[in-house]
Design a protein around this motif. Structure first.
Motif, PDB file in Angstrom:
ATOM      1  N   GLN A  10       0.872  -1.584  -0.166  1.00 56.50           N
ATOM      2  CA  GLN A  10      -0.086  -0.319   0.059  1.00 56.50           C
ATOM      3  C   GLN A  10       0.398   0.714   0.044  1.00 56.50           C
ATOM      4  OE1 GLN A  10      -2.661   0.185   3.283  1.00 56.50           O
ATOM      5  NE2 GLN A  10      -4.319   1.689   2.561  1.00 56.50           N
ATOM      6  N   ARG A  11       0.097   2.684  -0.490  1.00 61.09           N
ATOM      7  CA  ARG A  11       1.109   3.283  -0.922  1.00 61.09           C
ATOM      8  C   ARG A  11       0.499   3.940  -0.031  1.00 61.09           C
ATOM      9  NH1 ARG A  11       3.210   4.288  -6.127  1.00 61.09           N
ATOM     10  NH2 ARG A  11       3.455   6.426  -5.266  1.00 61.09           N
ATOM     11  N   ALA A  12       0.821   5.177   0.972  1.00 61.78           N
ATOM     12  CA  ALA A  12       0.882   5.831   2.051  1.00 61.78           C
ATOM     13  C   ALA A  12       0.214   7.010   1.536  1.00 61.78           C
ATOM     14  CB  ALA A  12       1.616   5.903   2.993  1.00 61.78           C
ATOM     15  N   GLY A  13       0.906   7.851   0.580  1.00 63.33           N
ATOM     16  CA  GLY A  13       0.725   8.996  -0.217  1.00 63.33           C
ATOM     17  C   GLY A  13      -0.569   9.539  -0.715  1.00 63.33           C
ATOM     18  N   ARG A  14      -0.813  10.375  -0.699  1.00 66.19           N
ATOM     19  CA  ARG A  14      -2.739  10.713  -1.289  1.00 66.19           C
ATOM     20  C   ARG A  14      -2.337  11.953  -2.185  1.00 66.19           C
ATOM     21  NH1 ARG A  14      -7.088   9.044  -0.794  1.00 66.19           N
ATOM     22  NH2 ARG A  14      -8.017  11.409  -2.056  1.00 66.19           N
ATOM     23  N   HIS A  56      17.213   3.654 -11.769  1.00 63.31           N
ATOM     24  CA  HIS A  56      16.015   4.540 -10.737  1.00 63.31           C
ATOM     25  C   HIS A  56      15.546   4.773  -9.762  1.00 63.31           C
ATOM     26  CE1 HIS A  56      14.970   3.702 -15.218  1.00 63.31           C
ATOM     27  NE2 HIS A  56      16.911   3.870 -15.499  1.00 63.31           N
ATOM     28  N   LEU A  57      15.507   5.831  -9.164  1.00 62.33           N
ATOM     29  CA  LEU A  57      14.925   6.558  -7.818  1.00 62.33           C
ATOM     30  C   LEU A  57      13.156   6.352  -8.048  1.00 62.33           C
ATOM     31  CD1 LEU A  57      18.088   7.760  -6.114  1.00 62.33           C
ATOM     32  CD2 LEU A  57      17.539   4.676  -6.721  1.00 62.33           C
ATOM     33  N   PHE A  58      12.286   6.189  -7.591  1.00 64.34           N
ATOM     34  CA  PHE A  58      11.698   7.063  -7.656  1.00 64.34           C
ATOM     35  C   PHE A  58      11.222   7.985  -6.925  1.00 64.34           C
ATOM     36  CE2 PHE A  58      10.480   2.547  -7.739  1.00 64.34           C
ATOM     37  CZ  PHE A  58       9.930   2.350  -9.197  1.00 64.34           C
ATOM     38  N   TYR A  59      10.785   8.957  -6.961  1.00 64.42           N
ATOM     39  CA  TYR A  59      11.090  10.044  -6.291  1.00 64.42           C
ATOM     40  C   TYR A  59       9.161  10.680  -5.719  1.00 64.42           C
ATOM     41  CZ  TYR A  59      13.229  15.638  -5.906  1.00 64.42           C
ATOM     42  OH  TYR A  59      13.352  17.102  -5.551  1.00 64.42           O
ATOM     43  N   TYR A  60       9.463  11.975  -5.074  1.00 62.09           N
ATOM     44  CA  TYR A  60       8.448  12.999  -4.800  1.00 62.09           C
ATOM     45  C   TYR A  60       7.886  13.671  -4.529  1.00 62.09           C
ATOM     46  CZ  TYR A  60       6.316   7.975  -4.165  1.00 62.09           C
ATOM     47  OH  TYR A  60       6.431   6.506  -5.226  1.00 62.09           O
ATOM     48  N   PRO A  61       7.401  14.266  -5.419  1.00 63.15           N
ATOM     49  CA  PRO A  61       7.748  16.304  -5.710  1.00 63.15           C
ATOM     50  C   PRO A  61       6.404  16.915  -5.129  1.00 63.15           C
ATOM     51  CG  PRO A  61       7.474  15.245  -7.838  1.00 63.15           C
ATOM     52  CD  PRO A  61       6.808  14.160  -7.406  1.00 63.15           C
ATOM     53  N   TRP A  62       5.500  16.045  -3.623  1.00 66.92           N
ATOM     54  CA  TRP A  62       4.550  16.555  -3.856  1.00 66.92           C
ATOM     55  C   TRP A  62       4.521  17.313  -2.083  1.00 66.92           C
ATOM     56  CZ3 TRP A  62       2.387  11.550  -3.027  1.00 66.92           C
ATOM     57  CH2 TRP A  62       3.125  10.370  -2.491  1.00 66.92           C
ATOM     58  N   TYR A  63       5.741  17.933  -1.527  1.00 70.09           N
ATOM     59  CA  TYR A  63       6.121  18.370  -0.774  1.00 70.09           C
ATOM     60  C   TYR A  63       5.924  19.794  -0.527  1.00 70.09           C
ATOM     61  CZ  TYR A  63       7.136  13.720   0.644  1.00 70.09           C
ATOM     62  OH  TYR A  63       7.294  12.504   0.702  1.00 70.09           O
ATOM     63  N   GLY A  64       5.421  20.662   0.308  1.00 73.00           N
ATOM     64  CA  GLY A  64       5.532  22.167   0.417  1.00 73.00           C
ATOM     65  C   GLY A  64       5.050  22.955   1.980  1.00 73.00           C
ATOM     66  N   HIS A  74       1.372  17.127   2.370  1.00 70.98           N
ATOM     67  CA  HIS A  74       1.552  16.443   2.753  1.00 70.98           C
ATOM     68  C   HIS A  74       2.200  16.025   4.143  1.00 70.98           C
ATOM     69  CE1 HIS A  74       1.019  12.877  -0.817  1.00 70.98           C
ATOM     70  NE2 HIS A  74       0.942  14.470  -1.333  1.00 70.98           N
ATOM     71  N   TRP A  75       3.046  16.251   4.458  1.00 70.04           N
ATOM     72  CA  TRP A  75       3.441  16.406   5.325  1.00 70.04           C
ATOM     73  C   TRP A  75       2.796  16.430   7.020  1.00 70.04           C
ATOM     74  CZ3 TRP A  75       8.188  15.423   4.730  1.00 70.04           C
ATOM     75  CH2 TRP A  75       9.165  16.302   3.771  1.00 70.04           C
ATOM     76  N   GLY A 127      -1.071  14.169 -13.694  1.00 70.41           N
ATOM     77  CA  GLY A 127      -2.311  14.421 -14.626  1.00 70.41           C
ATOM     78  C   GLY A 127      -1.695  15.674 -14.519  1.00 70.41           C
ATOM     79  N   GLN A 128      -2.815  16.481 -15.652  1.00 69.12           N
ATOM     80  CA  GLN A 128      -1.664  17.536 -16.591  1.00 69.12           C
ATOM     81  C   GLN A 128      -2.700  18.640 -15.354  1.00 69.12           C
ATOM     82  OE1 GLN A 128      -3.055  17.306 -20.277  1.00 69.12           O
ATOM     83  NE2 GLN A 128      -3.349  15.021 -20.365  1.00 69.12           N
ATOM     84  N   GLY A 129      -1.822  20.310 -15.331  1.00 68.68           N
ATOM     85  CA  GLY A 129      -2.283  20.956 -14.787  1.00 68.68           C
ATOM     86  C   GLY A 129      -2.094  20.903 -12.334  1.00 68.68           C
ATOM     87  N   SER A 130      -1.534  19.034 -13.063  1.00 66.47           N
ATOM     88  CA  SER A 130      -1.811  18.650 -11.346  1.00 66.47           C
ATOM     89  C   SER A 130      -0.745  19.561 -10.515  1.00 66.47           C
ATOM     90  CB  SER A 130      -1.131  17.008 -10.837  1.00 66.47           C
ATOM     91  OG  SER A 130       0.058  17.130 -11.618  1.00 66.47           O
ATOM     92  N   TYR A 131      -0.178  19.331  -8.927  1.00 63.10           N
ATOM     93  CA  TYR A 131       0.854  20.576  -8.196  1.00 63.10           C
ATOM     94  C   TYR A 131       2.186  20.319  -8.763  1.00 63.10           C
ATOM     95  CZ  TYR A 131       3.775  21.905  -4.493  1.00 63.10           C
ATOM     96  OH  TYR A 131       4.442  22.393  -3.729  1.00 63.10           O
ATOM     97  N   GLU A 132       2.009  18.153  -8.777  1.00 61.17           N
ATOM     98  CA  GLU A 132       3.679  17.876  -9.055  1.00 61.17           C
ATOM     99  C   GLU A 132       3.621  18.039 -11.068  1.00 61.17           C
ATOM    100  OE1 GLU A 132       1.513  16.284  -6.262  1.00 61.17           O
ATOM    101  OE2 GLU A 132       1.355  16.261  -8.669  1.00 61.17           O
TER     102      GLU A 132
END
Length: 514
Positions: A10-14, A56-64, A74-75, A127-132
């Protein structure tokens, strides 16, 4: 929380909901959303460390954070209150950072990734236009300065379909394909890489045929009956990597069908603070032993290794505790944070980068750059060719000089180049082919088959079927071919085409043992 298909951790993040859907034009046009294609900024390059683009390292750019994004993102997952109280069981050395802090956090990420030896990050994209999506151009720019490449993790945003995934691939190729950091795999047709998380949510992926020529799209599964129309398979699950369920079958299937196999390894898993009450099991790091086991599983011949790529879960998925990114050795007190203390015998501040350093060790194991080195077995060995153009003789193909090269007779395919590695038999699993590393050599694709025998004079049997391999000056005019460990005496390249010149051409034919 993200749901998971059977057998997938399971992936915890949304990610963000309600991402805007649009349709797209061809390369170089604006999309219907008005987003302009990427234009390289011409930023000065940072000194590049030696990295490998097969890791390849999975990288998450969703933090603010309030300082950059205007608020925390996210925090706070799991009901926490940043900056000291965050939804993670480890605490970042950088604290509750912002993924848009290009000069600070993101630049430091790229330095740390260089330190790990990995050459590619797999950017979590919603997705297109998303924060990421809005942060992607800046991350690409920063990655380019450090010689890091960027592939794409297509996440399960609401309403995702096979058709919308095709549109997403076209959009990403069109908008970001001009970046010098955009990853393309020279060994697989110079195509970009797109990992599709929870691909089993969709049953009919026929639409992917529209993007096969430009993109390698990977399914997240080891079920070989579920990968029709995909270009490869990966697992993501950092828990499953400890036992490698189904890896051998997946690896064999990919090798037999010309697909990319990219099993995922991770140092551990814990999401207790991010998802209170979650029943997903945790996986202890055991001071690094877990990470070592997973890498061994990925590279083991018993599991079909070595693979095309190794994907690592993750660089910075803090909610799931699977990070390589340095965790603080002195996190805020009173919140029950774990640390990396004890990893590989290191303590305190020295332990913070322990998993980066261990990744470098495993990258070297995977790529044959360890000390003592995995030598090029072909160097100076007897070599013959079906023909040679005068002045471009076959022995130039294994003389250790990348500037000299063999060229067969022109307009006379098929052609062969054959090495005798000598007795006793040698177990080999990787071939590296090069052309002169000069911009004057235009990109070309050579079609060839790899064959082997065990006794001089005996017929050669195919060990890697006929495939197209693209030699691109931008990536060093180098192609790497991996296959299951095979005991051989002789190795033969059987050429049937070359888009750049009507002859077979090789400057170095290198061979590496298992």
């Amino acid at each position: 929380d993200r749901a998971r298909p059977p057998g997938i951790g399971q992936r915890a993040g949304r990610g963000p909901a309600g991402s805007r859907r649009t349709t797209f034009g061809v390369h170089g046009e604006r999309s219907a959303s008005g987003a302009a294609p990427y234009v390289a900024p011409g930023a000065p390059a940072a000194a590049a460390a030696r990295t490998n683009t097969d890791v390849h390292l999975f990288y998450y750019p969703w933090y603010g954070s309030p300082a950059v994004a205007g608020s925390y993102r996210h925090w706070q997952q799991g009901g926490h209150t940043p900056p000291n109280d965050i939804g993670a069981d480890l605490y970042p050395k950088f604290g509750a950072y912002d993924s848009g802090d290009l000069a600070g956090a993101v630049s430091q990420h790229m330095r740390w990734i260089q330190q790990s030896g990995a050459g590619v990050i797999v950017f979590s994209w919603w997705g297109q236009g998303s924060y990421e999506d809005q942060l992607a151009a800046g991350v690409l720019d920063t990655a380019a300065r450090f010689g890091i490449k960027v592939a794409w993790h297509l996440e399960p945003y609401p309403g995702r379909t096979a058709a919308s995934t095709v549109a997403d691939v076209n959009y990403i190729n069109s908008r970001y394909g001009g970046s010098p950091a955009f990853y393309r795999d020279a060994a697989h047709g110079n195509r970009g890489a797109f990992y599709v998380f929870e691909s089993l949510r969709i049953t009919d992926w026929t639409a992917l045929e529209q993007v096969k020529s430009s993109s390698i799209v990977l399914a997240q599964t080891t079920d070989t009956s579920k990968v029709a129309h995909f270009g490869g398979m990966y697992t993501y699950d950092a828990i499953a990597g400890a036992t490698a369920p189904g890896w051998k079958g997946a690896a064999d299937f990919c090798n037999a069908n010309g697909l990319v196999w990219a099993p995922s390894v991770g140092p551990g898993y814990i999401d207790d603070r991010a998802v209170p009450g979650n029943t997903t099991p945790t996986l202890a790091r055991n001071n690094g032993a877990t990470y070592d086991t997973e890498w061994q599983n990925a590279l083991s011949a018993a599991n079909g290794g070595p693979p095309s790529w190794v994907s690592v879960t993750s660089f910075n998925e803090w909610h799931e505790g699977s990070v390589l990114e340095p965790a603080s050795s002195a996190p805020p007190a009173g919140f029950g944070y774990q640390t990396f203390n004890g990893a590989y015998g290191k303590t305190g501040v020295a332990a913070e980068t322990a998993y980066l350093d261990r990744t470098k060790y495993w990258v070297d194991q995977f790529t044959g750059t360890t000390t003592p080195p995995n030598p090029n077995l072909a160097l100076g060995k007897p070599i013959t060719a079906s023909s040679s153009t005068p002045g471009f003789w076959q022995y130039y193909a294994n003389d250790g000089n990348a500037l000299s090269y063999w060229e067969s007779a022109n307009n006379a395919f098929p052609q062969t180049l054959t090495l005798d590695l000598g007795a006793p038999l040698t177990s080999v699993s990787k071939i590296v082919l090069t052309l002169p590393p000069s911009s004057s050599w235009g990109t070309r694709t050579q079609t060839l088959t790899v064959k082997a025998n065990q006794t001089p004079g005996w017929p050669y049997a195919t060990i890697v079927g006929s495939r197209d391999y693209t030699f691109n000056p931008a990536t060093g005019n180098t192609v790497t071919i991996t296959f299951p460990p095979t005991s051989v005496r002789g190795l033969q390249l059987y050429f049937t085409g070359n888009t750049g010149w009507p002859a077979a051409q090789i400057s170095e034919f290198q061979v590496y043992r298992t």
